[in-house]
Every structure is written in C-alpha cells, then in structure tokens.
Design a protein around this motif. Structure first.
Motif, mmCIF file in Angstrom:
data_model
loop_
_atom_site.group_PDB
_atom_site.id
_atom_site.type_symbol
_atom_site.label_atom_id
_atom_site.label_comp_id
_atom_site.label_asym_id
_atom_site.label_seq_id
_atom_site.Cartn_x
_atom_site.Cartn_y
_atom_site.Cartn_z
ATOM 1 N N ASP A 1 0.816 -1.216 0.000
ATOM 2 C CA ASP A 1 0.000 0.000 0.000
ATOM 3 C C ASP A 1 0.851 1.269 0.000
ATOM 4 O OD1 ASP A 1 -2.324 -1.560 0.177
ATOM 5 O OD2 ASP A 1 -2.155 -1.677 2.360
ATOM 6 N N THR A 2 2.154 1.104 -0.229
ATOM 7 C CA THR A 2 3.091 2.221 -0.139
ATOM 8 C C THR A 2 3.709 2.481 -1.507
ATOM 9 O OG1 THR A 2 3.602 1.518 2.116
ATOM 10 C CG2 THR A 2 5.093 3.111 1.117
ATOM 11 N N GLY A 3 3.846 3.739 -1.866
ATOM 12 C CA GLY A 3 4.421 4.102 -3.156
ATOM 13 C C GLY A 3 5.888 3.735 -3.256
ATOM 14 N N PRO A 4 6.414 3.594 -4.476
ATOM 15 C CA PRO A 4 7.799 3.137 -4.671
ATOM 16 C C PRO A 4 8.838 3.977 -3.937
ATOM 17 C CG PRO A 4 6.600 3.081 -6.744
ATOM 18 C CD PRO A 4 5.702 3.759 -5.752
ATOM 19 N N GLU A 5 8.747 5.296 -4.006
ATOM 20 C CA GLU A 5 9.750 6.140 -3.360
ATOM 21 C C GLU A 5 9.679 6.018 -1.845
ATOM 22 O OE1 GLU A 5 9.695 10.159 -4.689
ATOM 23 O OE2 GLU A 5 10.017 9.650 -6.796
ATOM 24 N N GLU A 6 8.470 5.989 -1.324
ATOM 25 C CA GLU A 6 8.294 5.857 0.120
ATOM 26 C C GLU A 6 8.800 4.498 0.605
ATOM 27 O OE1 GLU A 6 4.673 6.306 3.435
ATOM 28 O OE2 GLU A 6 4.269 6.500 1.284
ATOM 29 N N ARG A 7 8.501 3.454 -0.161
ATOM 30 C CA ARG A 7 8.986 2.115 0.188
ATOM 31 C C ARG A 7 10.504 2.085 0.211
ATOM 32 N NH1 ARG A 7 5.024 -0.588 -3.573
ATOM 33 N NH2 ARG A 7 6.755 -0.636 -5.058
ATOM 34 N N LEU A 8 11.116 2.679 -0.810
ATOM 35 C CA LEU A 8 12.564 2.666 -0.918
ATOM 36 C C LEU A 8 13.203 3.379 0.272
ATOM 37 C CD1 LEU A 8 14.887 1.750 -2.741
ATOM 38 C CD2 LEU A 8 14.778 3.990 -3.863
ATOM 39 N N GLU A 9 12.619 4.481 0.676
ATOM 40 C CA GLU A 9 13.147 5.215 1.827
ATOM 41 C C GLU A 9 13.055 4.376 3.098
ATOM 42 O OE1 GLU A 9 12.294 9.362 4.321
ATOM 43 O OE2 GLU A 9 11.210 8.948 2.462
ATOM 44 N N ALA A 10 11.921 3.694 3.286
ATOM 45 C CA ALA A 10 11.755 2.856 4.476
ATOM 46 C C ALA A 10 12.743 1.688 4.474
ATOM 47 C CB ALA A 10 10.319 2.336 4.546
ATOM 48 N N LEU A 11 12.966 1.096 3.316
ATOM 49 C CA LEU A 11 13.895 -0.023 3.225
ATOM 50 C C LEU A 11 15.334 0.421 3.474
ATOM 51 C CD1 LEU A 11 12.274 -1.769 0.149
ATOM 52 C CD2 LEU A 11 12.526 -2.791 2.418
ATOM 53 N N TRP A 12 15.707 1.562 2.921
ATOM 54 C CA TRP A 12 17.055 2.076 3.175
ATOM 55 C C TRP A 12 17.251 2.378 4.655
ATOM 56 C CZ3 TRP A 12 21.424 1.532 1.069
ATOM 57 C CH2 TRP A 12 21.597 1.494 -0.307
ATOM 58 N N ARG A 13 16.225 2.902 5.306
ATOM 59 C CA ARG A 13 16.339 3.240 6.729
ATOM 60 C C ARG A 13 16.615 1.978 7.541
ATOM 61 N NH1 ARG A 13 11.480 5.167 7.497
ATOM 62 N NH2 ARG A 13 12.052 7.144 6.526
ATOM 63 N N ARG A 14 15.866 0.915 7.251
ATOM 64 C CA ARG A 14 16.067 -0.322 7.994
ATOM 65 C C ARG A 14 17.399 -0.987 7.627
ATOM 66 N NH1 ARG A 14 11.917 -2.795 11.086
ATOM 67 N NH2 ARG A 14 11.713 -1.217 12.701
#
Length: 389
Positions: free
Chosen positions: A126-139
């Motif tokens: 349910d998350t857009g590509p850019e937002e997903r990428l930011e969350a994955l990089w953070r983790r």
C-alpha cells in the motif's frame, strides 16, 4: 517445590557435526563455530576451508579471510545477511541506554517480537515506490534482522516480501564485483526473512578479495574430506584448517539428546518422533514435572527470548505453587490440550511465509532424518502472554 526435572540446555546448544566421509582422515585442524575454543587458534597464513554459511559462518568469514593465506567457503544454501553498523559505545551511549531501558521494556512487553522496534506504519503493497525505498534504506542502515520486519505484511504477503527481497538482492550485486559470485550468494529457495536474516561486518565484500573463493555445493557437492583438504566432483581444495559453521540441532536437539524418560517408560525422543508436541511450549504430555523454556511451541527464536522466558518461568512457578497449595506433587498437560496447542502453532505458521523456507533450521531441515515441522510459535510474542494466562 514440586519434584521437577531440570536441565541446563539452550535451544541453540546441541552442536551439529555432519558426518562427511573421510573427516577422520583429515591431517589438519578442525574447528566448529558452535564449539569454538576458548583461546582463539592461530590461523594466520593458513589455507582455511569454511563449511557452512549460516549466521556463524557469515560472521566468521571476514575475520578468517583477514588471517588466511587462502579461504575457500563451501556454501550449500546462501542466506540473506544485512550489515550491522557495530561501533564502540561511549559513556554517553551507555547512559542513554540505561535511561531508556524502562521505556524499552514497556514498549516490548506486548510487541509482536518482544522488542521496541516496530514496523513501518503502512503495508508494503500500500506504499508508493519512493516511500517504500526510503523505508527499506532506513532499515538497511539500522542493520541486522530488523530488515526482515520493515513492513507489517512482509512475512505474510509474498508480493510485499518480494519488494524487500529485491532491495536486498540489489545490495548484494552492488557489493560483489563478480556477477557469477553475486548470483551464487543470492538465495533462490526462500522469501527473505523466512530463514533468520544474518548480520555481518563485510561478508559480501570479502568475496572481492583475491584470496577468497566461493564453492557452490549445489553444483559440486563435497564427495570426501581427504588428508589434505576437501574433494568435490570437480576439484580438490587444499586446506590446513577446516571450520565447520554447520550450526545446531536447533530447538529440540538439546532436549532429545538428554532424552528424559516418563514414569511409563516413554522417552522424549519417542514422543517427539513426528515433531515436537508441547503445551504452550513449556510442558510435554507423558513427562510430568518437566518444564522446558524457549523451545518448540514457544515464540523462541522469533522473539525476544529474555522476555518470553520470563513469561514461561512465571507460568511454571505459578503452576507449581498452585499444585503445592492443593497437595499435588505431579503435574503434566493433558494430551488433547498439548495436541490442540501444537495444532495452533502449526496454523499460526501457515498464516505466514515461514514454511516456504524448506531448508530452514526452523523446520529442522539441517539435520538428517529429523521430521520437518515448523517449531517456533509464529503467532506473535504480544499474543503469547495473553494466551498462556
């Protein structure tokens, strides 16, 4: 106190020593990461072979590569590993940790994994590509196993898992210079996080070193250990030292090796022949007064083991006190109650992607002849204290 059978044993303590033909003929040094010598052996300038790429193998490889003249890594099943940003703690760090500890305990008490680290506030799908990428990089930068829990749907929805898996595989191919080696280091047999994600300090980059070689045992399995090394179907690899990073007979092994016997002569190994049967992961039918903590049927390795051990010990103590108060000296779970709990453990696992990792030690797949059953309780630590009340 109610007469009880107690033993010092851990769910990751029964060393797995694989039976490879010729091992007793090897003329060099043999070590097991699961039973490492108290005093580190001097391995500088030696030809080293590492067999196994689970958690301990992944952590050992960069250290051994820095000492070895040559290092051969024998890999059967690649695992996902996330860099851990380890660093020395300052006095300020230690003070902050102590000050924050009560809040960490409060937040962990009913969290799914018993830790204060939650997931992203939205599902991956349910998350857009850019937002997903930011969350994955953070983790990814946080490091370690938490990457496997970036999104709440990551271990239950394959499309969500694929998003995180692709991110991790992109990192492998960024780090490893040889595309063929990068392919061999990339898992193809399980969704990310369904086998325990490993943590490392430079593992993938180690395979860029001139003295390190990866052997894919799926293509060329070890046929025999010789006096001077390891022989596969394609080559012989000279070794002065063999390091077995082959892990443990996890969750059940320590208990079945003790093999307690009940009053009717039934052994634990017989009761668990088709997979472990427990009540709440604490007691076993037909073995009265036997209490086992953090093993199969409990949140175990999927959660904060300190916290759920506290829950289990409190439960056992309450039971013993209640029994003493009634003049009862022997307690055991009903067989139907233990079967119902064991069925619930299986159903909880089936609601996740965990059973898709058929080579996982969560299912006992690393031990020849062991019944493949998903052993930990995947229903969430947050639910476990409520269920066990």
């Amino acid at each position: 106190m109610v007469g009880s059978c107690c033993a010092r044993r851990g769910v990751l303590s029964a060393v797995n020593r694989p039976d490879i033909p010729g091992l007793d003929e090897f003329a060099g040094e043999v070590y097991y990461t699961a039973a490492w010598p108290r005093d580190d052996p001097d391995l500088r300038g030696k030809d080293i072979g590492v067999i196994g790429t689970g958690s301990s193998g992944i952590q050992a490889v960069p250290i051994l590569a820095a000492e070895a003249r040559s290092l051969v890594v024998f890999q059967r099943s690649p695992n996902y590993t996330v860099p851990m940003p380890n660093h020395p703690w300052s006095e300020g760090d230690l003070k902050r940790i102590r000050d924050e500890y009560p809040e960490r305990r409060r937040r962990s008490a009913y969290a799914p994994a018993g830790t204060p680290h939650g997931t992203y506030h939205k599902n991956a799908v349910d998350t857009g590509p850019e937002e997903r990428l930011e969350a994955l990089w953070r983790r990814w930068r946080d490091g370690g196993v938490l990457f496997g829990k970036t999104f709440p749907d990551q271990t239950s929805v394959l499309a969500a898992n694929d998003i995180a898996r692709q991110f991790a595989e992109d990192r492998i191919r960024e780090i490893v210079a040889d595309p063929t080696v990068a392919d061999d280091l990339t898992p193809v047999d399980h969704p990310i996080g369904t086998k325990r994600i490993c943590t490392d300090a430079g593992y993938y980059a180690t395979f860029n070193h001139h003295n390190v070689r990866l052997v894919n045992l799926r293509r060329e399995p070890i046929e025999r250990i010789t006096a001077g090394g390891a022989r596969t179907g394609s080559a012989t690899y000279p070794c002065d030292v063999l390091v077995f990073a082959t892990g443990f007979d996890a969750l059940t092994g320590a208990m079945t090796r003790i093999d307690p016997v009940g009053p009717c002569g039934e052994r634990l190994s017989e009761i668990w022949a088709d997979g472990p049967v427990t009540f709440l992961g604490v007691m076993v039918p037909r073995l009265p007064n036997l209490f086992s903590f953090s093993g199969p049927g409990s949140p175990s390795v999927l959660a904060n083991m300190v916290l759920h051990a506290e829950v289990q010990v409190d439960w056992a103590v309450d039971l013993m006190l209640a029994a003493l108060g009634r003049g009862v000296t022997e307690v055991e779970p009903r067989r139907d109650a233990a079967r119902a709990w064991t069925n619930h453990v299986a159903e909880a696992a089936e609601r996740t992607l965990f059973p898709k990792a058929q080579s996982s030690w969560y299912l006992g797949a690393n031990i020849d002849g062991k019944k493949r059953v998903f052993m930990p309780y995947a229903g969430g630590f947050g639910n476990y204290p409520e269920i066990s009340r």
